[in-house]
Design a protein around this motif. Structure first.
Motif, PDB file in Angstrom:
ATOM      1  N   UNK A   1       0.841  -1.138  -0.045  1.00  0.00           N
ATOM      2  CA  UNK A   1      -0.193  -0.086   0.080  1.00  0.00           C
ATOM      3  C   UNK A   1       1.029   1.336  -0.017  1.00  0.00           C
ATOM      4  N   UNK A   2       1.972   1.257   0.701  1.00  0.00           N
ATOM      5  CA  UNK A   2       2.888   2.564   0.929  1.00  0.00           C
ATOM      6  C   UNK A   2       3.444   2.442  -0.751  1.00  0.00           C
ATOM      7  N   UNK A   3       3.855   1.531  -1.412  1.00  0.00           N
ATOM      8  CA  UNK A   3       4.451   1.607  -2.471  1.00  0.00           C
ATOM      9  C   UNK A   3       3.375   2.234  -3.585  1.00  0.00           C
ATOM     10  N   UNK A   4       2.024   1.625  -3.313  1.00  0.00           N
ATOM     11  CA  UNK A   4       0.995   2.288  -4.389  1.00  0.00           C
ATOM     12  C   UNK A   4       0.792   3.674  -3.967  1.00  0.00           C
ATOM     13  N   UNK A   5       0.841   4.164  -3.100  1.00  0.00           N
ATOM     14  CA  UNK A   5       0.359   5.579  -2.816  1.00  0.00           C
ATOM     15  C   UNK A   5       1.477   6.517  -2.436  1.00  0.00           C
ATOM     16  N   UNK A   6       2.450   6.145  -1.971  1.00  0.00           N
ATOM     17  CA  UNK A   6       3.497   7.079  -1.622  1.00  0.00           C
ATOM     18  C   UNK A   6       4.334   7.961  -2.532  1.00  0.00           C
ATOM     19  N   UNK A   7       5.047   8.825  -1.956  1.00  0.00           N
ATOM     20  CA  UNK A   7       5.747   9.451  -2.911  1.00  0.00           C
ATOM     21  C   UNK A   7       7.482   9.281  -2.915  1.00  0.00           C
ATOM     22  N   UNK A   8       8.155   8.547  -3.742  1.00  0.00           N
ATOM     23  CA  UNK A   8       9.251   8.482  -3.469  1.00  0.00           C
ATOM     24  C   UNK A   8      10.396   9.835  -3.331  1.00  0.00           C
ATOM     25  N   UNK A   9       9.746  11.017  -3.644  1.00  0.00           N
ATOM     26  CA  UNK A   9      10.518  12.276  -3.455  1.00  0.00           C
ATOM     27  C   UNK A   9      10.482  12.672  -2.090  1.00  0.00           C
ATOM     28  N   UNK A  10       9.473  11.998  -1.569  1.00  0.00           N
ATOM     29  CA  UNK A  10       9.401  12.621   0.114  1.00  0.00           C
ATOM     30  C   UNK A  10       9.693  11.410   1.246  1.00  0.00           C
ATOM     31  N   UNK A  11       9.790  10.266   0.489  1.00  0.00           N
ATOM     32  CA  UNK A  11       9.979   9.094   1.497  1.00  0.00           C
ATOM     33  C   UNK A  11      11.098   8.496   0.986  1.00  0.00           C
ATOM     34  N   UNK A  12      12.043   8.420   1.977  1.00  0.00           N
ATOM     35  CA  UNK A  12      13.365   7.744   1.696  1.00  0.00           C
ATOM     36  C   UNK A  12      13.472   6.290   1.479  1.00  0.00           C
ATOM     37  N   UNK A  13      12.452   5.515   2.289  1.00  0.00           N
ATOM     38  CA  UNK A  13      12.538   3.948   2.063  1.00  0.00           C
ATOM     39  C   UNK A  13      11.981   3.718   0.488  1.00  0.00           C
ATOM     40  N   UNK A  14      11.043   4.498   0.089  1.00  0.00           N
ATOM     41  CA  UNK A  14      10.576   4.189  -1.070  1.00  0.00           C
ATOM     42  C   UNK A  14      11.374   4.648  -2.217  1.00  0.00           C
ATOM     43  N   UNK A  15      12.338   5.860  -1.948  1.00  0.00           N
ATOM     44  CA  UNK A  15      13.163   6.347  -2.700  1.00  0.00           C
ATOM     45  C   UNK A  15      14.387   5.089  -3.050  1.00  0.00           C
ATOM     46  N   UNK A  16      14.662   4.392  -2.119  1.00  0.00           N
ATOM     47  CA  UNK A  16      15.765   3.527  -2.218  1.00  0.00           C
ATOM     48  C   UNK A  16      15.103   2.346  -2.994  1.00  0.00           C
ATOM     49  N   UNK A  17      13.983   1.956  -2.690  1.00  0.00           N
ATOM     50  CA  UNK A  17      13.107   0.924  -3.396  1.00  0.00           C
ATOM     51  C   UNK A  17      12.937   1.256  -4.919  1.00  0.00           C
TER      52      UNK A  17
END
Length: 61
Positions: A8-24
């Motif tokens: 859910x985090x991957x589907x709705x998050x923003x890699x520009x503001x979420x460091x974990x998503x940016x790494x993924x």
């Protein structure tokens, strides 16, 4: 392994503001042939749907 609820985090998050998503994002977009992701079994279908909707080939084993 990703935390529970990561799909859910991957589907709705923003890699520009979420460091974990940016790494993924960096890891997965750099894959040339294959990206293997280990996650909780109960999240497998949700991730497969998310990727399929975005026309990403998926194989669950």
């Amino acid at each position: 392994m990703p935390d529970a609820g990561s799909v859910q985090r991957w589907a709705t998050g923003d890699p520009a503001s979420d460091e974990v998503l940016r790494v993924w994002y960096v890891a997965v977009t750099r894959a040339r042939r294959l990206a293997a992701i280990a996650l909780l079994e109960e999240e497998t279908d949700a991730l497969a749907r998310l990727l399929t909707e975005r026309q990403v080939p998926v194989r669950v084993v």
